[in-house]
Write a protein that holds these residues in place. Structure first.
Motif, PDB file in Angstrom:
ATOM      1  N   PRO A  29       0.754  -1.372   0.134  1.00  0.00           N
ATOM      2  CA  PRO A  29       0.231  -0.121   0.164  1.00  0.00           C
ATOM      3  C   PRO A  29       1.426   1.438  -0.158  1.00  0.00           C
ATOM      4  O   PRO A  29       0.853   1.983  -0.542  1.00  0.00           O
ATOM      5  CB  PRO A  29      -1.054  -0.105   1.585  1.00  0.00           C
ATOM      6  CG  PRO A  29      -0.928  -1.699   1.916  1.00  0.00           C
ATOM      7  CD  PRO A  29       0.514  -2.274   0.817  1.00  0.00           C
ATOM      8  N   VAL A  30       1.580   1.063   0.795  1.00  0.00           N
ATOM      9  CA  VAL A  30       2.676   2.555   0.068  1.00  0.00           C
ATOM     10  C   VAL A  30       3.902   2.523  -1.137  1.00  0.00           C
ATOM     11  O   VAL A  30       3.651   4.024  -1.250  1.00  0.00           O
ATOM     12  CB  VAL A  30       4.115   2.430   1.924  1.00  0.00           C
ATOM     13  CG1 VAL A  30       5.048   3.823   1.729  1.00  0.00           C
ATOM     14  CG2 VAL A  30       3.283   2.266   3.276  1.00  0.00           C
ATOM     15  N   GLY A  31       4.021   1.249  -1.253  1.00  0.00           N
ATOM     16  CA  GLY A  31       4.361   1.942  -2.548  1.00  0.00           C
ATOM     17  C   GLY A  31       3.566   1.947  -3.677  1.00  0.00           C
ATOM     18  O   GLY A  31       4.000   3.285  -4.211  1.00  0.00           O
ATOM     19  N   LYS A  32       2.776   1.677  -3.525  1.00  0.00           N
ATOM     20  CA  LYS A  32       1.321   2.237  -4.294  1.00  0.00           C
ATOM     21  C   LYS A  32       0.509   3.844  -4.554  1.00  0.00           C
ATOM     22  O   LYS A  32       1.088   4.887  -5.457  1.00  0.00           O
ATOM     23  CB  LYS A  32      -0.311   1.692  -4.470  1.00  0.00           C
ATOM     24  CG  LYS A  32      -0.101  -0.107  -4.632  1.00  0.00           C
ATOM     25  CD  LYS A  32      -0.763  -0.916  -4.452  1.00  0.00           C
ATOM     26  CE  LYS A  32      -0.851  -2.165  -4.909  1.00  0.00           C
ATOM     27  NZ  LYS A  32      -2.142  -3.124  -4.766  1.00  0.00           N
ATOM     28  N   ALA A  33       1.214   3.901  -2.952  1.00  0.00           N
ATOM     29  CA  ALA A  33       0.542   5.446  -2.107  1.00  0.00           C
ATOM     30  C   ALA A  33       1.540   6.266  -2.933  1.00  0.00           C
ATOM     31  O   ALA A  33       1.685   7.626  -3.309  1.00  0.00           O
ATOM     32  CB  ALA A  33       0.526   6.052  -1.233  1.00  0.00           C
ATOM     33  N   ALA A  47      -3.174  12.996  -3.204  1.00  0.00           N
ATOM     34  CA  ALA A  47      -2.032  11.555  -2.620  1.00  0.00           C
ATOM     35  C   ALA A  47      -1.932  11.832  -1.674  1.00  0.00           C
ATOM     36  O   ALA A  47      -1.488  10.763  -0.827  1.00  0.00           O
ATOM     37  CB  ALA A  47      -1.467  12.100  -4.079  1.00  0.00           C
ATOM     38  N   LEU A  48      -1.656  13.046  -1.179  1.00  0.00           N
ATOM     39  CA  LEU A  48      -0.620  12.979   0.515  1.00  0.00           C
ATOM     40  C   LEU A  48      -1.661  12.327   1.227  1.00  0.00           C
ATOM     41  O   LEU A  48      -0.472  11.337   2.262  1.00  0.00           O
ATOM     42  CB  LEU A  48       0.222  14.590   0.614  1.00  0.00           C
ATOM     43  CG  LEU A  48       0.743  14.454  -0.342  1.00  0.00           C
ATOM     44  CD1 LEU A  48       1.775  16.395   0.036  1.00  0.00           C
ATOM     45  CD2 LEU A  48       1.795  13.891  -0.955  1.00  0.00           C
ATOM     46  N   GLU A  63      -1.563   7.469   5.052  1.00  0.00           N
ATOM     47  CA  GLU A  63      -2.584   6.560   5.957  1.00  0.00           C
ATOM     48  C   GLU A  63      -1.993   5.159   5.460  1.00  0.00           C
ATOM     49  O   GLU A  63      -2.370   4.318   6.567  1.00  0.00           O
ATOM     50  CB  GLU A  63      -3.528   6.305   5.222  1.00  0.00           C
ATOM     51  CG  GLU A  63      -4.877   5.958   5.730  1.00  0.00           C
ATOM     52  CD  GLU A  63      -5.378   6.312   7.235  1.00  0.00           C
ATOM     53  OE1 GLU A  63      -5.637   5.305   8.345  1.00  0.00           O
ATOM     54  OE2 GLU A  63      -5.429   7.965   7.142  1.00  0.00           O
ATOM     55  N   ALA A  64      -1.722   4.704   4.364  1.00  0.00           N
ATOM     56  CA  ALA A  64      -1.198   3.778   4.095  1.00  0.00           C
ATOM     57  C   ALA A  64       0.214   4.042   4.881  1.00  0.00           C
ATOM     58  O   ALA A  64       0.698   2.210   5.463  1.00  0.00           O
ATOM     59  CB  ALA A  64      -0.364   4.035   2.724  1.00  0.00           C
ATOM     60  N   ALA A  65       1.027   4.708   5.111  1.00  0.00           N
ATOM     61  CA  ALA A  65       2.087   4.468   5.941  1.00  0.00           C
ATOM     62  C   ALA A  65       2.036   4.186   7.948  1.00  0.00           C
ATOM     63  O   ALA A  65       2.279   3.485   8.382  1.00  0.00           O
ATOM     64  CB  ALA A  65       3.213   5.396   5.983  1.00  0.00           C
ATOM     65  N   LYS A  66       0.809   4.946   8.044  1.00  0.00           N
ATOM     66  CA  LYS A  66      -0.181   4.483   9.502  1.00  0.00           C
ATOM     67  C   LYS A  66       0.191   3.051   9.284  1.00  0.00           C
ATOM     68  O   LYS A  66      -0.504   2.335  10.635  1.00  0.00           O
ATOM     69  CB  LYS A  66      -0.725   5.346   9.821  1.00  0.00           C
ATOM     70  CG  LYS A  66      -0.994   6.736  10.459  1.00  0.00           C
ATOM     71  CD  LYS A  66      -1.814   7.301  10.539  1.00  0.00           C
ATOM     72  CE  LYS A  66      -1.441   9.144  10.591  1.00  0.00           C
ATOM     73  NZ  LYS A  66      -2.037   9.656  10.667  1.00  0.00           N
TER      74      LYS A  66
END
Length: 164
Positions: free
Chosen positions: A29-33, A68-69, A74-77
């Motif tokens: 998810p982080v990579g996609k974000a 996007a940020l 959120e993906a990082a959390k």
């Protein structure tokens, strides 16, 4: 506008190969974000590089970046909450990117510094290893007393009796 040290977005794609680790990260998810954020930034750079920017197009890209940020945050959390360490990396990498430098250079410099430290430690280990071998060799030799005679060959003489 492109940051110092960064290629023009139009030419960067043709020469960029995606390493396997980066492809694996893109599946997270982080990579996609991160990919979404970078795509927006790349489009904004292309708009700026193409001449006098159309304010509407640039504003649309800035709006897309603003949207996007939070997805990245959120993906990082979520990733941090799951204790997934694949999304953690040194802050120095972000600083290099922010300064327009290649993040791979940061990694290469770090590896070289580790190699130098390893060489220094290896040298110390080798010196102590040689000292240990020499010490064991010295300890395994038969000892002679300070007088120079072998203590086992010397017969004990009876102590003189006191005179009366």
């Amino acid at each position: 506008l492109t940051a110092p040290g960064r290629a023009d977005p139009g030419t960067a794609r043709a020469s960029t190969r995606i390493p396997p680790r980066a492809r694996a990260m893109a599946a997270t998810p982080v990579g996609k974000a991160v990919e979404d954020v970078l795509a927006v930034v790349t489009r904004a750079e292309a708009i700026l590089a193409s001449g006098p920017p159309s304010e509407d197009a640039l504003v649309d890209e800035i709006d897309a970046l603003v949207k996007a940020l939070p997805r990245l945050r959120e993906a990082a959390k979520e990733t941090t909450a799951k204790d997934d360490v694949s999304a953690t990396f040194p802050i120095g990498v972000l600083q290099h990117v922010d300064e327009g430098k290649d993040p791979v250079r940061f990694v290469v410099d770090g590896l070289l510094a580790v190699g130098e430290a390893n060489d220094a430690c290896k040298g110390k280990v080798n010196v102590f290893d040689a000292f240990h071998r020499a010490l064991e060799e010295e300890m395994s030799k038969p000892r002679t007393p300070p007088g120079g005679e072998d203590a086992s060959a010397k017969e004990e003489e009876p102590a003189p009796s006191p005179k009366r």
